[in-house]
Design a protein around this motif. Sequence first.
Motif, PDB file in Angstrom:
ATOM      1  N   ASP A  61     -14.428   0.196 -51.648  1.00 28.38           N
ATOM      2  CA  ASP A  61     -13.717  -0.956 -52.202  1.00 28.38           C
ATOM      3  C   ASP A  61     -13.975  -2.206 -51.363  1.00 28.38           C
ATOM      4  N   PRO A  62     -14.772  -3.159 -51.862  1.00 27.37           N
ATOM      5  CA  PRO A  62     -15.067  -4.359 -51.068  1.00 27.37           C
ATOM      6  C   PRO A  62     -13.853  -5.250 -50.874  1.00 27.37           C
ATOM      7  N   MET A  63     -12.875  -5.177 -51.783  1.00 28.25           N
ATOM      8  CA  MET A  63     -11.663  -5.969 -51.616  1.00 28.25           C
ATOM      9  C   MET A  63     -10.912  -5.538 -50.358  1.00 28.25           C
ATOM     10  N   VAL A  64     -11.063  -4.293 -49.983  1.00 19.82           N
ATOM     11  CA  VAL A  64     -10.410  -3.759 -48.788  1.00 19.82           C
ATOM     12  C   VAL A  64     -11.216  -4.068 -47.529  1.00 19.82           C
ATOM     13  N   TRP A  65     -12.530  -3.897 -47.605  1.00 22.64           N
ATOM     14  CA  TRP A  65     -13.333  -3.871 -46.388  1.00 22.64           C
ATOM     15  C   TRP A  65     -14.076  -5.154 -46.077  1.00 22.64           C
ATOM     16  N   PHE A  66     -13.980  -6.143 -46.943  1.00 25.91           N
ATOM     17  CA  PHE A  66     -14.583  -7.437 -46.602  1.00 25.91           C
ATOM     18  C   PHE A  66     -13.858  -8.045 -45.406  1.00 25.91           C
ATOM     19  N   SER A  67     -14.628  -8.734 -44.578  1.00 19.22           N
ATOM     20  CA  SER A  67     -14.044  -9.411 -43.414  1.00 19.22           C
ATOM     21  C   SER A  67     -15.043 -10.440 -42.901  1.00 19.22           C
ATOM     22  N   PRO A  68     -14.575 -11.607 -42.453  1.00 17.87           N
ATOM     23  CA  PRO A  68     -15.505 -12.612 -41.926  1.00 17.87           C
ATOM     24  C   PRO A  68     -16.358 -12.106 -40.770  1.00 17.87           C
ATOM     25  N   ASP A  69     -15.823 -11.188 -39.960  1.00 19.49           N
ATOM     26  CA  ASP A  69     -16.596 -10.725 -38.806  1.00 19.49           C
ATOM     27  C   ASP A  69     -17.735  -9.779 -39.190  1.00 19.49           C
ATOM     28  N   LEU A  70     -17.878  -9.470 -40.483  1.00 19.67           N
ATOM     29  CA  LEU A  70     -19.068  -8.737 -40.926  1.00 19.67           C
ATOM     30  C   LEU A  70     -20.341  -9.517 -40.628  1.00 19.67           C
ATOM     31  N   ALA A  71     -20.216 -10.841 -40.507  1.00 26.77           N
ATOM     32  CA  ALA A  71     -21.384 -11.683 -40.258  1.00 26.77           C
ATOM     33  C   ALA A  71     -21.978 -11.431 -38.879  1.00 26.77           C
ATOM     34  N   TRP A  72     -21.175 -10.979 -37.924  1.00 29.10           N
ATOM     35  CA  TRP A  72     -21.687 -10.810 -36.561  1.00 29.10           C
ATOM     36  C   TRP A  72     -21.321  -9.472 -35.909  1.00 29.10           C
ATOM     37  N   SER A  73     -20.544  -8.654 -36.606  1.00 35.25           N
ATOM     38  CA  SER A  73     -20.097  -7.412 -35.982  1.00 35.25           C
ATOM     39  C   SER A  73     -20.229  -6.244 -36.951  1.00 35.25           C
ATOM     40  N   ARG A  74     -20.749  -5.128 -36.456  1.00 37.67           N
ATOM     41  CA  ARG A  74     -20.881  -3.921 -37.279  1.00 37.67           C
ATOM     42  C   ARG A  74     -19.499  -3.353 -37.567  1.00 37.67           C
TER      43      ARG A  74
END
Length: 551
Positions: free
Chosen positions: A455-468
């Motif tokens: 579910d991307p609504m759950v797991w999206f986060s701004p820090d995905l851009a720089w953190s695994r």
Amino acid sequence: MKKLLLDYKNSFSFVGLSVAGLFFAASVTPSLLPRTFVVQGILSGFSLAIGYGVGLAGLFSYQFLGLREPEGRVQVIAKRITVVLVAVVFIGFIWRMTAWQNSIRELMQMEPLESAYPYRTAIIAIAVGAILVAFARAFGWSCRFVADRLDRFVPRRIASAVAVVFVSVVIMTLSNDLIVKNLLNAADHFFANLDEISDEVPAKPTEEFLTGSDASLVSWNSIGRQGKFFLAGGPTKTDIETLWQSDADHPIRVYVGLRSRPTPKDRAKLALEELKRVGGFERSVLIVATPTGTGWLDPSAVDTIEYLHGGDTAMVSTQYSYLPSWITILIDPERSIRSAQALFDEVYSHWKTLPKTSRPKLYLQGLSLGSLGSEICSDIYTVFEDPIDGAVWSGPPFPSRRWRQAINNRVEGTPVWLPKFRDGRLLRFTAQENALEPDRPWGPMRNVYIQHASDPMVWFSPDLAWSRPRWLGDSRGPDVSSQLRWYPIITFLQIGFDIPMATTVPIGFGHNYSPSSYIDAWVAVTDPPFADPKQRRQLKDHFRSLDTPKP
């Protein structure tokens, strides 16, 4: 450096194009949900443009540091090697596109693709990327134009810095006032009109005990489209009796639309009075439900609890928006919180005045933005003063603070997509398969989160851009492709593009939560009368035979 970079004012950067090619290649790898070639093309176009910008930024940093530049034959060889490497990666990733998309589709029991249409994807991506780069160049030209005018008054570096700030402020102001506001107003107008469409909606109820009837305190015309489907839908007394071969009640449903009253507090007061009128506090189970952004309440969530309790239930909800959750969550996620808080305060204030031996058990329910609002409305003082009985929340969106606090404090060694919280007496998590451990004892309040690893609504986060992300660890969810890899910036874009598509996948995946999961959750939380293993299987089979529509 200009030998490596053709004059960026007049042509394209070799380094920028090389990095853009790598970004494009990474963008076609799998994410949480399968994508059409149109969505993939737009996503890859953004990746191309950002990759080009990253390449330029890296090159300018190299130049600023004054590092040694390759020259002559070394430069030629370096370029040729770069071209070969980028080409190999580009072609290899394009070749794998279909297999990667099918790796997700297989997990979600979808028909495999014969082709992911890489050429169509590339054409769309180049067009989108070119437009975005053109805008970026226009920004750069504007900054240089302003800096040239300031150059005669202040040193060049100061002039350049001031120019960047000035042009950025102008663009953001114009974009917000002329573009963003107009787009949001247009979207709000469109979905508000959609909410009022009367075609194919149920007819006004005639029974006095139903909300929206002539005897009701809530005008049928003030209730939106989704609210009307909610009030007219669900199992009837006859449906429940037929399934269980036992006496049942007619479930009570109360809904107040966005046009019924002007403020959340006014709508909550009206909902309370209507709930009293129809006898909601005389039932055994009372649920305060917070809808999604459009005002929709998932039949998988609300119908199941009514069957499990033989119709001896009352459910109340108020609308707070016309817009889909993924739009509402970007512009004003607090809407759901304000609405849920107002409704809960009204219902709870009356409920706690009733005798404890005869009042209904009080529960909360919410999906998506409804979960975000619902989880906050019952504070710690409520828990200590006169606790409610529990909650079922599904698809908690990424801004959910209490959900995030729980998964951050999960039992060590449990995966973030299916964590265990302390001893499980207060809060438990489940997914497609029941993980609620029915043999473990509960405390006086029972709360359950249902969440899918896909579910991307759950797991999206701004820090995905720089953190695994932690959900992409060695132990990943059963509905997440084993070929999904984290790439800086790219994964952030991929999951962001997944959000609007979160309900386009089959039920039981993404942001589509199945009746089976809700049945397990409601049984664990409410301990209903129709819940032995045979009855649970019977109810799950009943819902599998239905075509439960999604908005």
